[in-house]
Structure formats: structure tokens, C-alpha cells
Design a protein around this motif. Structure first.
Motif, PDB file in Angstrom:
ATOM      1  N   ALA A   7     -38.982   5.425  -0.738  1.00 44.20           N
ATOM      2  CA  ALA A   7     -38.678   5.908   0.619  1.00 44.20           C
ATOM      3  C   ALA A   7     -37.436   6.796   0.640  1.00 44.20           C
ATOM      4  O   ALA A   7     -37.319   7.679   1.499  1.00 44.20           O
ATOM      5  N   ARG A   8     -36.534   6.585  -0.296  1.00 44.24           N
ATOM      6  CA  ARG A   8     -35.281   7.362  -0.309  1.00 44.24           C
ATOM      7  C   ARG A   8     -35.529   8.858  -0.433  1.00 44.24           C
ATOM      8  O   ARG A   8     -34.763   9.658   0.085  1.00 44.24           O
ATOM      9  N   LEU A   9     -36.565   9.252  -1.129  1.00 42.25           N
ATOM     10  CA  LEU A   9     -36.909  10.667  -1.232  1.00 42.25           C
ATOM     11  C   LEU A   9     -38.101  11.033  -0.348  1.00 42.25           C
ATOM     12  O   LEU A   9     -38.175  12.144   0.171  1.00 42.25           O
ATOM     13  N   ALA A  10     -39.030  10.097  -0.165  1.00 42.96           N
ATOM     14  CA  ALA A  10     -40.266  10.396   0.552  1.00 42.96           C
ATOM     15  C   ALA A  10     -40.034  10.684   2.031  1.00 42.96           C
ATOM     16  O   ALA A  10     -40.606  11.633   2.575  1.00 42.96           O
ATOM     17  N   LEU A  11     -39.216   9.892   2.704  1.00 42.75           N
ATOM     18  CA  LEU A  11     -39.008  10.105   4.142  1.00 42.75           C
ATOM     19  C   LEU A  11     -38.276  11.415   4.422  1.00 42.75           C
ATOM     20  O   LEU A  11     -38.752  12.222   5.234  1.00 42.75           O
ATOM     21  N   PRO A  12     -37.138  11.674   3.764  1.00 45.74           N
ATOM     22  CA  PRO A  12     -36.508  12.981   3.982  1.00 45.74           C
ATOM     23  C   PRO A  12     -37.398  14.146   3.556  1.00 45.74           C
ATOM     24  O   PRO A  12     -37.426  15.191   4.213  1.00 45.74           O
ATOM     25  N   GLY A  13     -38.144  13.972   2.469  1.00 51.44           N
ATOM     26  CA  GLY A  13     -39.036  15.038   2.016  1.00 51.44           C
ATOM     27  C   GLY A  13     -40.121  15.345   3.034  1.00 51.44           C
ATOM     28  O   GLY A  13     -40.445  16.517   3.288  1.00 51.44           O
ATOM     29  N   ALA A  14     -40.699  14.297   3.629  1.00 56.21           N
ATOM     30  CA  ALA A  14     -41.728  14.493   4.656  1.00 56.21           C
ATOM     31  C   ALA A  14     -41.140  15.191   5.874  1.00 56.21           C
ATOM     32  O   ALA A  14     -41.759  16.096   6.444  1.00 56.21           O
ATOM     33  N   PHE A  15     -39.933  14.796   6.264  1.00 56.73           N
ATOM     34  CA  PHE A  15     -39.270  15.419   7.412  1.00 56.73           C
ATOM     35  C   PHE A  15     -39.023  16.900   7.130  1.00 56.73           C
ATOM     36  O   PHE A  15     -39.352  17.757   7.948  1.00 56.73           O
ATOM     37  N   LEU A  16     -38.468  17.202   5.961  1.00 53.41           N
ATOM     38  CA  LEU A  16     -38.153  18.591   5.619  1.00 53.41           C
ATOM     39  C   LEU A  16     -39.403  19.463   5.509  1.00 53.41           C
ATOM     40  O   LEU A  16     -39.420  20.602   5.998  1.00 53.41           O
ATOM     41  N   GLY A  17     -40.443  18.943   4.873  1.00 51.76           N
ATOM     42  CA  GLY A  17     -41.670  19.720   4.735  1.00 51.76           C
ATOM     43  C   GLY A  17     -42.298  20.039   6.082  1.00 51.76           C
ATOM     44  O   GLY A  17     -42.695  21.182   6.349  1.00 51.76           O
ATOM     45  N   ALA A  18     -42.377  19.030   6.939  1.00 53.43           N
ATOM     46  CA  ALA A  18     -42.947  19.239   8.272  1.00 53.43           C
ATOM     47  C   ALA A  18     -42.036  20.103   9.128  1.00 53.43           C
ATOM     48  O   ALA A  18     -42.506  20.875   9.970  1.00 53.43           O
ATOM     49  N   MET A  19     -40.739  20.000   8.898  1.00 56.11           N
ATOM     50  CA  MET A  19     -39.789  20.831   9.641  1.00 56.11           C
ATOM     51  C   MET A  19     -39.999  22.305   9.308  1.00 56.11           C
ATOM     52  O   MET A  19     -39.949  23.161  10.202  1.00 56.11           O
ATOM     53  N   ALA A  20     -40.245  22.606   8.051  1.00 57.08           N
ATOM     54  CA  ALA A  20     -40.526  23.990   7.654  1.00 57.08           C
ATOM     55  C   ALA A  20     -41.800  24.487   8.331  1.00 57.08           C
ATOM     56  O   ALA A  20     -41.837  25.617   8.843  1.00 57.08           O
ATOM     57  N   LEU A  21     -42.832  23.646   8.367  1.00 54.31           N
ATOM     58  CA  LEU A  21     -44.075  24.014   9.041  1.00 54.31           C
ATOM     59  C   LEU A  21     -43.842  24.219  10.540  1.00 54.31           C
ATOM     60  O   LEU A  21     -44.307  25.201  11.119  1.00 54.31           O
ATOM     61  N   GLY A  22     -43.116  23.307  11.163  1.00 56.84           N
ATOM     62  CA  GLY A  22     -42.804  23.436  12.590  1.00 56.84           C
ATOM     63  C   GLY A  22     -42.015  24.692  12.883  1.00 56.84           C
ATOM     64  O   GLY A  22     -42.251  25.364  13.893  1.00 56.84           O
ATOM     65  N   GLY A  23     -41.082  25.034  11.997  1.00 53.62           N
ATOM     66  CA  GLY A  23     -40.321  26.271  12.164  1.00 53.62           C
ATOM     67  C   GLY A  23     -41.217  27.494  12.125  1.00 53.62           C
ATOM     68  O   GLY A  23     -41.076  28.415  12.933  1.00 53.62           O
ATOM     69  N   ALA A  24     -42.176  27.484  11.203  1.00 48.07           N
ATOM     70  CA  ALA A  24     -43.113  28.608  11.107  1.00 48.07           C
ATOM     71  C   ALA A  24     -43.985  28.695  12.364  1.00 48.07           C
ATOM     72  O   ALA A  24     -44.232  29.794  12.876  1.00 48.07           O
ATOM     73  N   LEU A  25     -44.429  27.550  12.864  1.00 45.93           N
ATOM     74  CA  LEU A  25     -45.242  27.538  14.086  1.00 45.93           C
ATOM     75  C   LEU A  25     -44.442  28.055  15.285  1.00 45.93           C
ATOM     76  O   LEU A  25     -44.941  28.841  16.091  1.00 45.93           O
ATOM     77  N   GLY A  26     -43.198  27.615  15.388  1.00 45.30           N
ATOM     78  CA  GLY A  26     -42.339  28.063  16.490  1.00 45.30           C
ATOM     79  C   GLY A  26     -42.051  29.547  16.415  1.00 45.30           C
ATOM     80  O   GLY A  26     -42.094  30.249  17.430  1.00 45.30           O
ATOM     81  N   MET A  27     -41.791  30.026  15.218  1.00 41.37           N
ATOM     82  CA  MET A  27     -41.516  31.442  15.060  1.00 41.37           C
ATOM     83  C   MET A  27     -42.746  32.285  15.363  1.00 41.37           C
ATOM     84  O   MET A  27     -42.639  33.383  15.895  1.00 41.37           O
ATOM     85  N   ALA A  28     -43.918  31.741  15.058  1.00 41.24           N
ATOM     86  CA  ALA A  28     -45.166  32.457  15.334  1.00 41.24           C
ATOM     87  C   ALA A  28     -45.524  32.423  16.819  1.00 41.24           C
ATOM     88  O   ALA A  28     -46.481  33.063  17.235  1.00 41.24           O
ATOM     89  N   GLY A  29     -44.762  31.672  17.594  1.00 39.82           N
ATOM     90  CA  GLY A  29     -45.008  31.610  19.029  1.00 39.82           C
ATOM     91  C   GLY A  29     -46.060  30.598  19.437  1.00 39.82           C
ATOM     92  O   GLY A  29     -46.505  30.589  20.583  1.00 39.82           O
TER      93      GLY A  29
END
Length: 189
Positions: free
Chosen positions: A60-82
Motif C-alpha cells: 500500500a505504501r507505493l500502490a495508493l500514492p501511485g494510483a492517486f498520481l496516475g489518476a490525477m494525471a488522467l484527470g488533468g488531461a480530461l480537465g485540460m481537454a474541457g
């Protein structure tokens, strides 16, 4: 005069509850890096992901932050795409409350469930960041907010180090109170 100043402060205070009141500088790595530190909502949620992961230990020490960061990058791309996501601000607020409860109770969800929850919250935080990006500086800004977020996750992991053994012993002693069902009972009870 004091009454006017206090009234003005009271009227402006609710604006601090909004996750994204309109940041002026949204260009470049430095602006992206500093953004997670600019609001209590981001700061608390991101530190809590690391703290919860650190208290759980193991994968969990790497998996939870990794999941957050990966999804955050996707969310950023979605937000930027409008592309709009419903309930982003409410979801960001919920992330602080839920992650605080999960951390405070050292709730042990199955790893995939914990990663899924972290990913949902990461997606929402990333979307909020992405909607603020300037098209010409997306890569720098995105890299900055991912780096800032990773640093906050690391701070949470570091904060967990001295408390993790104690929290795990307490979680074992409490038994059902640290399961998903126990969390639900604690929140409604």
C-alpha cells in the motif's frame, strides 16, 4: 472601523472553502508544483493518501500514492481537454473527509479497493488542476503538480513512520472497527 474589518473578513472567509477560487498563475512547472500547497483541500488530501498508505504498510505504501498520481494525471488531461466531470468540488471535499476518516481509523480495505478510492480522488483533484492549465504550458504545469503531489505523499509516508507500528497494533486490537463495515458503522453511528 474594527466592525467593518471583521464583517469584511467574515464575508470573505467562505471563499477559502472553495478548492479553486481562481488562481492567477497557471503556467509552468513552478506554478504547478506550488498549486497543491496553495489550498488546504489539496494539501490535506495528498498528505492523507501518504499517511494512510504508510500506516497500512507493505504494498500500500507505493500502490495508493501511485494510483492517486496516475489518476490525477488522467484527470488533468480530461480537465485540460474541457471534459466536465460531475461533482468535482464536492468530491474534493469528500476526499479530505473520507481520507481523514480512513487514516484516523487506520481502515484496512482490500488493496484494490484502496487503490480504486485513491484513484477516484486523484482523478477529481487532477481534473480541478487540469481545468486551470494554460494550453501552452500544460506539460510543465502538469509535471509540477504531479511532483508537488508526490512530495506531499512522501511527507505523509514520513509522518506515518513513527506511528505505523502503533496504528497496526491498534487496528488489530479493534478488529471490526478497522474494516470497511466498521468504518460505515463508525460514520453513521
Amino acid at each position: 472601523m474594527t466592525r467593518i474589518a471583521l464583517t469584511a473578513a467574515a464575508l470573505l472567509l467562505p471563499a477559502t472553502a472553495f478548492a479553486h477560487p481562481g488562481h492567477v498563475e497557471t503556467a509552468g512547472f513552478a506554478a504547478g508544483f506550488l498549486h497543491p500547497f496553495s489550498g488546504a483541500d489539496h494539501l490535506l488530501a495528498m498528505v492523507m493518501v501518504g499517511l494512510w498508505a504508510g500506516l497500512l504498510g507493505g504494498t500500500a505504501r507505493l500502490a495508493l500514492p501511485g494510483a492517486f498520481l496516475g489518476a490525477m494525471a488522467l484527470g488533468g488531461a480530461l480537465g485540460m481537454a474541457g471534459l466536465a466531470l460531475p461533482g468535482v468540488e464536492a468530491g474534493i471535499l469528500a476526499s479530505v473527509v473520507v481520507l481523514g476518516a480512513l487514516t484516523g481509523l487506520t481502515v484496512r480495505l482490500p488493496l484494490l479497493a484502496g487503490m480504486g478510492l485513491a484513484a477516484v480522488f486523484g482523478l477529481l483533484h487532477g481534473h480541478a488542476h487540469g481545468t486551470e492549465m494554460l494550453a501552452g504550458s500544460a506539460a510543465g504545469y502538469a509535471g509540477g503538480f504531479l511532483a508537488g503531489t508526490a512530495l506531499l505523499h512522501g511527507a505523509g509516508l514520513a509522518l506515518a513512520l513513527p506511528f505505523a507500528p502503533w496504528a497496526r497494533r491498534l487496528a488489530r486490537a479493534m478488529g471490526g472497527a478497522t474494516t470497511a463495515a466498521g468504518l460505515a458503522l463508525a460514520l453513521v453511528g
